[in-house]
Design a protein around this motif. Sequence first.
Motif, PDB file in Angstrom:
ATOM      1  N   GLN A 192       0.819  -1.222   0.000  1.00 20.03           N
ATOM      2  CA  GLN A 192       0.000   0.000   0.000  1.00 20.03           C
ATOM      3  C   GLN A 192       0.850   1.269   0.000  1.00 20.03           C
ATOM      4  N   ASP A 193       1.982   1.233   0.687  1.00 21.62           N
ATOM      5  CA  ASP A 193       2.827   2.425   0.769  1.00 21.62           C
ATOM      6  C   ASP A 193       4.139   2.263   0.001  1.00 21.62           C
ATOM      7  N   VAL A 194       4.222   1.226  -0.822  1.00 26.47           N
ATOM      8  CA  VAL A 194       5.423   0.981  -1.616  1.00 26.47           C
ATOM      9  C   VAL A 194       5.253   1.623  -2.989  1.00 26.47           C
ATOM     10  N   ASP A 195       6.251   2.391  -3.410  1.00 20.13           N
ATOM     11  CA  ASP A 195       6.177   3.073  -4.704  1.00 20.13           C
ATOM     12  C   ASP A 195       6.736   2.227  -5.842  1.00 20.13           C
ATOM     13  N   ALA A 196       7.733   1.401  -5.548  1.00 16.45           N
ATOM     14  CA  ALA A 196       8.357   0.585  -6.593  1.00 16.45           C
ATOM     15  C   ALA A 196       8.968  -0.652  -5.948  1.00 16.45           C
ATOM     16  N   VAL A 197       9.139  -1.682  -6.768  1.00 20.02           N
ATOM     17  CA  VAL A 197       9.665  -2.960  -6.278  1.00 20.02           C
ATOM     18  C   VAL A 197      10.971  -3.275  -6.984  1.00 20.02           C
ATOM     19  N   LEU A 198      11.989  -3.542  -6.185  1.00 22.35           N
ATOM     20  CA  LEU A 198      13.270  -4.039  -6.686  1.00 22.35           C
ATOM     21  C   LEU A 198      13.298  -5.530  -6.414  1.00 22.35           C
ATOM     22  N   HIS A 199      13.594  -6.311  -7.438  1.00 18.75           N
ATOM     23  CA  HIS A 199      13.508  -7.762  -7.261  1.00 18.75           C
ATOM     24  C   HIS A 199      14.708  -8.463  -7.875  1.00 18.75           C
ATOM     25  N   LYS A 200      14.995  -9.608  -7.317  1.00 19.39           N
ATOM     26  CA  LYS A 200      15.879 -10.574  -7.965  1.00 19.39           C
ATOM     27  C   LYS A 200      14.984 -11.770  -8.231  1.00 19.39           C
ATOM     28  N   ALA A 201      14.192 -11.650  -9.282  1.00 16.44           N
ATOM     29  CA  ALA A 201      13.141 -12.641  -9.555  1.00 16.44           C
ATOM     30  C   ALA A 201      13.703 -14.040  -9.730  1.00 16.44           C
ATOM     31  N   THR A 202      14.961 -14.134 -10.162  1.00 14.01           N
ATOM     32  CA  THR A 202      15.546 -15.466 -10.356  1.00 14.01           C
ATOM     33  C   THR A 202      15.650 -16.236  -9.044  1.00 14.01           C
ATOM     34  N   ASP A 203      15.655 -15.515  -7.907  1.00 15.84           N
ATOM     35  CA  ASP A 203      15.649 -16.194  -6.607  1.00 15.84           C
ATOM     36  C   ASP A 203      14.321 -16.887  -6.347  1.00 15.84           C
ATOM     37  N   GLU A 204      13.300 -16.532  -7.117  1.00 16.18           N
ATOM     38  CA  GLU A 204      11.957 -17.085  -6.907  1.00 16.18           C
ATOM     39  C   GLU A 204      11.549 -18.067  -7.999  1.00 16.18           C
ATOM     40  N   ILE A 205      12.497 -18.508  -8.821  1.00 10.58           N
ATOM     41  CA  ILE A 205      12.192 -19.554  -9.806  1.00 10.58           C
ATOM     42  C   ILE A 205      12.138 -20.897  -9.089  1.00 10.58           C
ATOM     43  N   VAL A 206      11.052 -21.629  -9.264  1.00  9.33           N
ATOM     44  CA  VAL A 206      10.895 -22.924  -8.590  1.00  9.33           C
ATOM     45  C   VAL A 206      11.026 -24.094  -9.550  1.00  9.33           C
ATOM     46  N   ASP A 207      10.885 -23.832 -10.865  1.00  7.48           N
ATOM     47  CA  ASP A 207      10.980 -24.944 -11.816  1.00  7.48           C
ATOM     48  C   ASP A 207      11.204 -24.398 -13.218  1.00  7.48           C
ATOM     49  N   PHE A 208      11.789 -25.244 -14.051  1.00 12.40           N
ATOM     50  CA  PHE A 208      11.964 -24.899 -15.456  1.00 12.40           C
ATOM     51  C   PHE A 208      11.715 -26.139 -16.297  1.00 12.40           C
ATOM     52  N   ASN A 209      10.783 -26.012 -17.240  1.00  7.18           N
ATOM     53  CA  ASN A 209      10.468 -27.113 -18.153  1.00  7.18           C
ATOM     54  C   ASN A 209      10.598 -26.596 -19.576  1.00  7.18           C
ATOM     55  N   PRO A 210      11.686 -26.956 -20.278  1.00  5.05           N
ATOM     56  CA  PRO A 210      11.910 -26.419 -21.626  1.00  5.05           C
ATOM     57  C   PRO A 210      10.963 -26.973 -22.674  1.00  5.05           C
ATOM     58  N   HIS A 211      10.166 -27.969 -22.300  1.00  2.00           N
ATOM     59  CA  HIS A 211       9.315 -28.647 -23.291  1.00  2.00           C
ATOM     60  C   HIS A 211       7.876 -28.138 -23.294  1.00  2.00           C
ATOM     61  N   ILE A 212       7.563 -27.184 -22.397  1.00  2.00           N
ATOM     62  CA  ILE A 212       6.186 -26.692 -22.315  1.00  2.00           C
ATOM     63  C   ILE A 212       5.805 -25.880 -23.545  1.00  2.00           C
ATOM     64  N   SER A 213       6.724 -25.076 -24.030  1.00  2.95           N
ATOM     65  CA  SER A 213       6.420 -24.159 -25.121  1.00  2.95           C
ATOM     66  C   SER A 213       7.680 -23.859 -25.908  1.00  2.95           C
ATOM     67  N   THR A 214       7.483 -23.392 -27.139  1.00  3.90           N
ATOM     68  CA  THR A 214       8.625 -22.947 -27.934  1.00  3.90           C
ATOM     69  C   THR A 214       9.170 -21.630 -27.394  1.00  3.90           C
ATOM     70  N   HIS A 215       8.345 -20.917 -26.601  1.00  5.25           N
ATOM     71  CA  HIS A 215       8.802 -19.693 -25.948  1.00  5.25           C
ATOM     72  C   HIS A 215       9.500 -20.071 -24.642  1.00  5.25           C
ATOM     73  N   PHE A 216      10.773 -19.766 -24.552  1.00  2.00           N
ATOM     74  CA  PHE A 216      11.584 -20.181 -23.417  1.00  2.00           C
ATOM     75  C   PHE A 216      10.979 -19.729 -22.090  1.00  2.00           C
ATOM     76  N   SER A 217      10.541 -18.474 -22.017  1.00  2.00           N
ATOM     77  CA  SER A 217      10.063 -17.923 -20.749  1.00  2.00           C
ATOM     78  C   SER A 217       8.821 -18.636 -20.236  1.00  2.00           C
ATOM     79  N   HIS A 218       8.041 -19.257 -21.144  1.00  2.00           N
ATOM     80  CA  HIS A 218       6.826 -19.953 -20.720  1.00  2.00           C
ATOM     81  C   HIS A 218       7.137 -21.195 -19.899  1.00  2.00           C
ATOM     82  N   GLY A 219       8.356 -21.685 -20.002  1.00  2.00           N
ATOM     83  CA  GLY A 219       8.741 -22.877 -19.238  1.00  2.00           C
ATOM     84  C   GLY A 219       9.224 -22.571 -17.842  1.00  2.00           C
ATOM     85  N   ILE A 220       9.334 -21.286 -17.504  1.00  2.00           N
ATOM     86  CA  ILE A 220       9.822 -20.876 -16.183  1.00  2.00           C
ATOM     87  C   ILE A 220       8.648 -20.718 -15.229  1.00  2.00           C
TER      88      ILE A 220
END
Length: 485
Positions: A192-220
């Motif tokens: 509610q009082d945060v203006d912007a978010v700084l993230h290291k989103a890669t710390d929150e990756i839980v799985d990667f499946n390269p076969h889900i889609s031809t788009h790489f990011s869709h497998g993350i």
Amino acid sequence: MGAVRGVLLDESVLLSDDGSGNPRLKPGAEVLLRRLRYSNLRVAIFLQNTARIYSFSCISLDAPDAKYSFNQLLLDWGIAGDSCFYVTSKRHDAFTHEIKNQGWLTVCVGVDSGSVMNKEFLFINKLEELLLTVCSLSKKAMQKSVVVIGYVMKPSREEDFAKRGALPMYPTQNGLIFVPLTFDIPLLSQLQDVDAVLHKATDEIVDFNPHISTHFSHGISFSKGMQELERFIQDHPECCMIDPLNNIYPLLDRYNIQQLLLGLQELNMKDHCRLRAPHFLKIDNFHEPNLRDQLSEANLSFPIIVKPQIACGVGDAHSMALVFKFEDFKEICVPLPAILQEYVDHGSLIFKFYVLGNNVFHAVKKSMPNASFLKSSSEKAGSKPIIFDSLKSLPVATDDQFSVGRLQGDIQSLDVDLVKSAANWLKTKLDLSIFGFDVVIQEDTGDHVIVDLNYLPSFKEVPDTDAIPAFWTAIKSAYEARKTN
């Protein structure tokens, strides 16, 4: 009153009984104390042992000079015009009157407010809400002169930044306040009082499946908390990400990185060193029947470094191999899809470049030895490929493989202006505010080869006196740019 400057913690907030009459830290207390330690706030505790452990001032309520100690604490803190908190879990506290006389706000944690309606008291449910409350009141007091940056990153990364003073809860010179976000309590109340978010989103990756889609990011797959955060940002444009997730996706995919770096040839000029990407090939199977032909077409010769296509965020993203002959592909277990990348002889030196907004810094580090040394090591081990983790077991050159004279020569041969032009080119292409990349200088040609890219690096090789102000400026500039788009 100004921003919150001081926090005085009563032992009731931090300790509970372990059932045997012995005190123990309450859940969340240790994390709170660690964060307060590096918050740039004045902090004291009414508990001597805990205060000593975390290097805070302490006051003993049982001592006859408790009031004197408290007044001395105020003098030591040197606070004038700023707000202070007294934090307790007691409904009736003998020290509250003294706090009231100082004009402090008493924050009661886990205490039923009952019929108490007093502007000198504030009630919160959980200890985890305290830092959010500090930032919220600082923002209210200073109104538009501060920007609150909520951040999400793993604890070890947070502590690394915090120890260097990068994430203060008292306003920086350019008006930033940092507050940690947690997925253990509802995000809506935190943002509610945060203006912007700084993230290291890669710390929150839980799985990667390269076969889900031809788009790489869709497998993350990101954690539920990160997904919730992304939805909130989409639904609340008044709050922005310093660097949106879509902008960091290219840096999660080594194949995408390699393709991007091919564009470096646009920057090459006559009578300058050549700036380029390493030769590479993406494969889905180490047993592809025409692999030899593909290697030749990609201008790849042995040794070759083999890397997973996924660049970070999962356990085996840094599992790599150096192969010296074609048969070695049968003996490695690097995750697929994989990138086969040219191994560049670079005199065991790597140049780490860091882009913090409009500032570009660099540092020099020891790196892997030249191929001849690595091949010798392989032969001593039965001519096997060298398997390593680039974060934990990188085969760095030993002193006998490394020449100080060569070190000076390679540093002098670095074309800093050329690489800075690459930094600005990458910044435009990626639309990122904080990222890093690695450069090696090929020994026989002098080519400057960019071999890696990553988002939100630690940049700890750069002196804090230079890096931290640049870090804050980059964040403030990115926030202002995002808000105007």
